[in-house]
Scaffold this motif. Structure first.
Motif, PDB file in Angstrom:
ATOM      1  N   LEU A   5       0.842  -1.203   0.000  1.00 29.63           N
ATOM      2  CA  LEU A   5       0.000   0.000   0.000  1.00 29.63           C
ATOM      3  C   LEU A   5       0.873   1.249   0.000  1.00 29.63           C
ATOM      4  N   ALA A   6       1.963   1.192   0.747  1.00 31.31           N
ATOM      5  CA  ALA A   6       2.879   2.338   0.787  1.00 31.31           C
ATOM      6  C   ALA A   6       3.455   2.629  -0.595  1.00 31.31           C
ATOM      7  N   ASP A   7       3.737   1.586  -1.361  1.00 30.62           N
ATOM      8  CA  ASP A   7       4.291   1.776  -2.705  1.00 30.62           C
ATOM      9  C   ASP A   7       3.320   2.516  -3.615  1.00 30.62           C
ATOM     10  N   LEU A   8       2.022   2.303  -3.396  1.00 32.48           N
ATOM     11  CA  LEU A   8       1.019   2.932  -4.265  1.00 32.48           C
ATOM     12  C   LEU A   8       0.997   4.451  -4.116  1.00 32.48           C
ATOM     13  N   PHE A   9       1.577   4.962  -3.026  1.00 30.34           N
ATOM     14  CA  PHE A   9       1.665   6.415  -2.845  1.00 30.34           C
ATOM     15  C   PHE A   9       2.651   7.053  -3.827  1.00 30.34           C
ATOM     16  N   LYS A  10       3.577   6.273  -4.349  1.00 30.04           N
ATOM     17  CA  LYS A  10       4.573   6.747  -5.317  1.00 30.04           C
ATOM     18  C   LYS A  10       5.283   8.022  -4.838  1.00 30.04           C
ATOM     19  N   GLY A  11       5.627   8.044  -3.547  1.00 26.18           N
ATOM     20  CA  GLY A  11       6.381   9.161  -3.008  1.00 26.18           C
ATOM     21  C   GLY A  11       5.533  10.347  -2.580  1.00 26.18           C
ATOM     22  N   ARG A  12       4.240  10.257  -2.721  1.00 23.50           N
ATOM     23  CA  ARG A  12       3.362  11.354  -2.322  1.00 23.50           C
ATOM     24  C   ARG A  12       2.784  11.094  -0.935  1.00 23.50           C
ATOM     25  N   SER A  13       2.181  12.107  -0.342  1.00 24.82           N
ATOM     26  CA  SER A  13       1.681  11.956   1.019  1.00 24.82           C
ATOM     27  C   SER A  13       0.226  11.494   1.075  1.00 24.82           C
ATOM     28  N   GLN A  14      -0.474  11.538  -0.067  1.00 23.39           N
ATOM     29  CA  GLN A  14      -1.888  11.164  -0.103  1.00 23.39           C
ATOM     30  C   GLN A  14      -2.146  10.162  -1.218  1.00 23.39           C
ATOM     31  N   LEU A  15      -3.153   9.328  -1.004  1.00 27.17           N
ATOM     32  CA  LEU A  15      -3.508   8.308  -1.989  1.00 27.17           C
ATOM     33  C   LEU A  15      -5.025   8.198  -2.066  1.00 27.17           C
ATOM     34  N   LEU A  16      -5.548   8.268  -3.270  1.00 26.60           N
ATOM     35  CA  LEU A  16      -6.960   8.031  -3.521  1.00 26.60           C
ATOM     36  C   LEU A  16      -7.100   6.721  -4.280  1.00 26.60           C
ATOM     37  N   VAL A  17      -7.997   5.867  -3.813  1.00 23.13           N
ATOM     38  CA  VAL A  17      -8.225   4.562  -4.423  1.00 23.13           C
ATOM     39  C   VAL A  17      -9.672   4.480  -4.892  1.00 23.13           C
ATOM     40  N   TYR A  18      -9.853   4.122  -6.164  1.00 25.75           N
ATOM     41  CA  TYR A  18     -11.203   3.825  -6.627  1.00 25.75           C
ATOM     42  C   TYR A  18     -11.386   2.309  -6.596  1.00 25.75           C
ATOM     43  N   HIS A  19     -12.377   1.846  -5.835  1.00 30.26           N
ATOM     44  CA  HIS A  19     -12.682   0.420  -5.744  1.00 30.26           C
ATOM     45  C   HIS A  19     -13.543   0.033  -6.952  1.00 30.26           C
ATOM     46  N   PHE A  20     -12.886  -0.481  -7.969  1.00 30.91           N
ATOM     47  CA  PHE A  20     -13.513  -0.796  -9.257  1.00 30.91           C
ATOM     48  C   PHE A  20     -14.095  -2.207  -9.207  1.00 30.91           C
ATOM     49  N   MET A  21     -15.367  -2.335  -9.523  1.00 35.58           N
ATOM     50  CA  MET A  21     -16.026  -3.646  -9.520  1.00 35.58           C
ATOM     51  C   MET A  21     -15.548  -4.490 -10.709  1.00 35.58           C
ATOM     52  N   TYR A  22     -14.613  -5.352 -10.422  1.00 39.69           N
ATOM     53  CA  TYR A  22     -14.139  -6.318 -11.429  1.00 39.69           C
ATOM     54  C   TYR A  22     -13.672  -7.536 -10.640  1.00 39.69           C
TER      55      TYR A  22
END
Length: 257
Positions: free
Chosen positions: A60-77
Motif C-alpha cells: 500500500l505504501a508503494d502505491l503512494f509513489k512518493g506522495r503523502s496522499q492516496l486516492l483509491v477507486y474500488h472498481f467492480m471487477y
C-alpha cells in the motif's frame, strides 16, 4: 410544440438569478462537507496488503509513489467477471485526464480490483485507459474496506455496505436478472449473485512519518460526485432523463451511421 414552460429572455434571467442563490448555497454546503470529510479521525492501517501491478508486487505504501496522499477507486471487477462493471467503467472514463493533476498536487491515484492483473490489463487496453490499476486478488484489502463480501455473508445477512446492514438473500429469483443489477451483471459477463459480491467505492489514505492512515471512504451514490457524465447531464435541458440502465461500455454503443 413544447410542453415545458417558456418565457422571455427577461423572465429567464429573473428565474436564473433566483436559481443562482440556491446554487451558491449548494456550493457553500459542499465546502462545509469537504471540511467535515477532512476533519474525520484518521485510522492507522496496520495490515500489510500486497497488490499485483505491471511493475511487480507492491505494498500500500508503494502505491503512494512518493506522495503523502492516496486516492483509491474500488472498481467492480471480480475474478469471475469477463469485463469491468459498466457503471465503474463509465466513471473510470473520466480518470485519465485528472491523474496528472492529482499527482502534481501531492495525491497519488489508483484503481483497485480483485480480478487477476492480466484481466485488468487486457480490459484497460480495450478501454484505452492509462491510469494505474492494481489487482488486490488474494489479499483482504477489498473485504477490509467493505467492497467485497462472500456468498455466506449474502445468505446470512451480514453484509454491511455503505454503513448499513443488508437483508439476507437466500436465493435469487429469475426476475431479479431483469433488473438494473442483473443487466449490469450480464454486461460484466457474470451472474447476478456473483456480480453483487463486489461493490464500488472510493477510499482515501494519508502517509505521515512513515505511517499510513485511512481517512475517508464512500460507497454507492457517494461516488456520484466523481461520475463525470452525471455532472454534465444534471446541467442538460432534460437532466438525467433515465429509464433503467441506459449506459454501456463506451465501445459498445450503437453509433449512428
Amino acid at each position: 410544440m413544447t410542453m415545458h414552460k417558456t418565457g422571455t429572455r427577461e423572465e429567464w434571467l429573473d428565474a436564473r438569478i433566483e436559481l443562482l442563490a440556491a446554487e451558491k448555497e449548494h456550493t457553500r454546503r459542499g465546502d462545509v462537507l469537504a471540511q467535515q470529510r477532512q476533519a474525520l479521525p484518521w485510522v492507522k492501517v496496520d495490515k500489510q496488503y500486497r497488490f499485483q501491478t505491471p511493475q511487480g508486487t507492491k505494498t500500500l505504501a508503494d502505491l503512494f509513489k512518493g506522495r503523502s496522499q492516496l486516492l483509491v477507486y474500488h472498481f467492480m471487477y471480480g475474478p469471475d467477471y469477463t469485463a469491468g462493471c459498466p457503471s465503474c467503467s463509465s466513471i473510470a472514463d473520466g480518470f485519465n485526464g485528472i491523474v496528472v493533476h492529482l499527482e502534481n498536487h501531492d495525491v497519488a491515484f489508483t484503481a483497485v480490483s480483485r480480478a487477476p492483473l492480466e484481466k485488468l490489463e487486457a480490459f484497460k487496453e480495450r478501454m484505452g485507459w492509462s491510469f494505474d490499476w492494481a489487482s488486490s486478488g488474494g489479499s483482504d484489502f477489498n473485504a477490509d474496506f467493505a467492497v467485497y463480501f462472500t456468498e455466506e455473508q449474502q445468505r446470512d445477512g451480514s453484509i454491511g455496505y455503505n454503513f448499513r446492514r443488508e437483508p439476507a438473500v437466500k436465493s435469487w429469483a429469475p426476475s431479479d436478472s431483469e433488473g438494473p443489477a442483473g443487466k449490469m451483471a450480464a454486461m460484466s459477463g457474470t451472474n447476478l449473485a456473483t456480480y453483487v459480491l463486489d461493490r464500488p467505492g472510493l477510499s482515501a489514505f494519508v502517509m505521515e512519518d512513515g505511517e499510513i492512515y485511512h481517512t475517508y471512504s464512500c460507497y454507492s451514490r457517494g461516488v456520484d460526485g466523481i461520475w463525470g457524465m452525471y455532472q454534465w447531464l444534471d446541467r442538460a435541458p432534460k437532466g438525467r432523463n433515465e429509464n433503467g440502465v441506459w449506459w454501456r461500455h463506451h465501445d459498445k454503443y450503437e453509433h449512428a451511421a
